[in-house]
Design a protein around this motif. Structure first.
Motif, PDB file in Angstrom:
ATOM      1  N   ARG A   1       0.861  -1.187   0.000  1.00  0.00           N
ATOM      2  CA  ARG A   1       0.000   0.000   0.000  1.00  0.00           C
ATOM      3  C   ARG A   1       0.893   1.232   0.000  1.00  0.00           C
ATOM      4  O   ARG A   1       1.712   1.416   0.899  1.00  0.00           O
ATOM      5  CB  ARG A   1      -0.905   0.000   1.236  1.00  0.00           C
TER       6      ARG A   1
ATOM      7  N   ALA B   1       1.485   5.357  -0.009  1.00  0.00           N
ATOM      8  CA  ALA B   1       0.813   6.564   0.453  1.00  0.00           C
ATOM      9  C   ALA B   1       1.795   7.739   0.486  1.00  0.00           C
ATOM     10  O   ALA B   1       3.012   7.565   0.381  1.00  0.00           O
ATOM     11  CB  ALA B   1       0.232   6.345   1.852  1.00  0.00           C
ATOM     12  N   SER B   2       1.254   8.934   0.630  1.00  0.00           N
ATOM     13  CA  SER B   2       2.078  10.126   0.817  1.00  0.00           C
ATOM     14  C   SER B   2       2.823  10.013   2.143  1.00  0.00           C
ATOM     15  O   SER B   2       2.404   9.271   3.038  1.00  0.00           O
ATOM     16  CB  SER B   2       1.208  11.382   0.802  1.00  0.00           C
TER      17      SER B   2
ATOM     18  N   ARG C   1       7.561   8.550  -0.653  1.00  0.00           N
ATOM     19  CA  ARG C   1       6.362   7.769  -0.400  1.00  0.00           C
ATOM     20  C   ARG C   1       6.589   6.891   0.827  1.00  0.00           C
ATOM     21  O   ARG C   1       7.708   6.463   1.109  1.00  0.00           O
ATOM     22  CB  ARG C   1       6.023   6.869  -1.606  1.00  0.00           C
TER      23      ARG C   1
END
Length: 270
Positions: free
Chosen positions: A98, A100-101, A145
């Motif tokens: 996963r 994400a930022s 990230r």
């Protein structure tokens, strides 16, 4: 102590302190600030010259006693997993990636604390609190990230890597994982997954930080074939890790002013 180039940025040297990798040695770092509109270009350029990022700083070992710490990266195009690494991939097939930022969460910090307490209780990050952890994750002036790995069976956060996006690859800034899963080889597995990510993105390299011959903490990096090290100003394929001897001579490094003068800076005009 400051040494500057004719053009910004300016470079500095840390005071000597005990080396965390080789007992009885002292470490020293050459570093510069990473900030402003040109931060991504500077990070790309200096990463190719053996530098690493920590929040808004780029640094490279510049020890006065030896030159054992070598920046390492994997050539994605020629990498082929060993039999043990293929087993590691199968063993962790239940994990789901996963992306994400760069935003810190309590769940990440809980996993981070368990990892540190089990693996690095006496390390330099052992006392890091939740605010310092958030700064490590979130204070980035470039494309970064947070890559989380979730157990599909239980929904548990199992591993995390803070990853920078370079123009020629991925840089694994810092990773941590569930310490109870000793047999899962999660550190190796995250590197293997980053190789897959780089291939999917058409990027040629995965940067692993520093390999230190003679240091048990860093020995795992030499288990990857197609490993390149930054040695004497250029990237070279590491052919026989077991027979490689670290340069421990006190005159291994050039004087600081000469090191700085030889750093190539990106063209930021236009």
């Amino acid at each position: 102590m400051r040494h500057s180039l004719p053009l910004a940025p300016q470079f500095y040297v840390t005071a000597p302190q005990p080396c965390p990798y080789l007992p009885g040695r002292m470490e020293r770092k050459l570093f510069t600030a990473l900030q402003g509109d040109n931060a991504p270009k500077l990070n790309d350029s200096l990463s190719k010259q053996g530098f690493r990022r920590s929040q808004n700083v780029l640094y490279r070992p510049s020890c006065s006693e030896c030159a054992a710490c070598l920046s390492a990266r994997i050539d994605v195009r020629s990498f082929q997993p060993r039999r043990s690494q293929r087993r590691t991939l199968k063993r962790n097939a239940r994990l789901e990636r996963r992306v994400a930022s760069p935003w810190a969460t309590e769940e990440q910090y809980d996993l981070f604390r368990r990892y540190l307490d089990d693996r690095h209780a006496d390390g330099g990050m052992a006392d890091m609190d939740v605010f310092e952890f958030a700064a490590m994750i979130e204070e980035t002036p470039i494309r970064s990230r947070v890559i989380e790995y979730i157990d599909r069976d239980t929904g548990a956060l199992t591993a995390v890597c803070l990853t920078d996006m370079l123009d020629d690859g991925l840089s694994m800034v810092y990773s941590f994982y569930e310490p109870d899963l000793h047999k899962a080889s999660l550190g190796t597995w995250m590197i293997l997954d980053h190789i897959d990510i780089a291939r999917e993105a058409g990027l040629p390299y995965v940067y692993l930080g520093y390999w230190v011959p003679g240091s048990p903490k860093m020995g795992y990096k030499a288990q990857f074939n197609s490993l390149e090290i930054y040695l004497r100003g250029q990237w070279q394929r590491l052919k026989e890790p077991a027979g490689f001897e670290a340069d421990m001579h006190p005159l291994s490094n050039d004087p600081i002013a000469e090191q700085v003068a030889n750093i190539s800076l990106p063209d930021t005009r236009g």
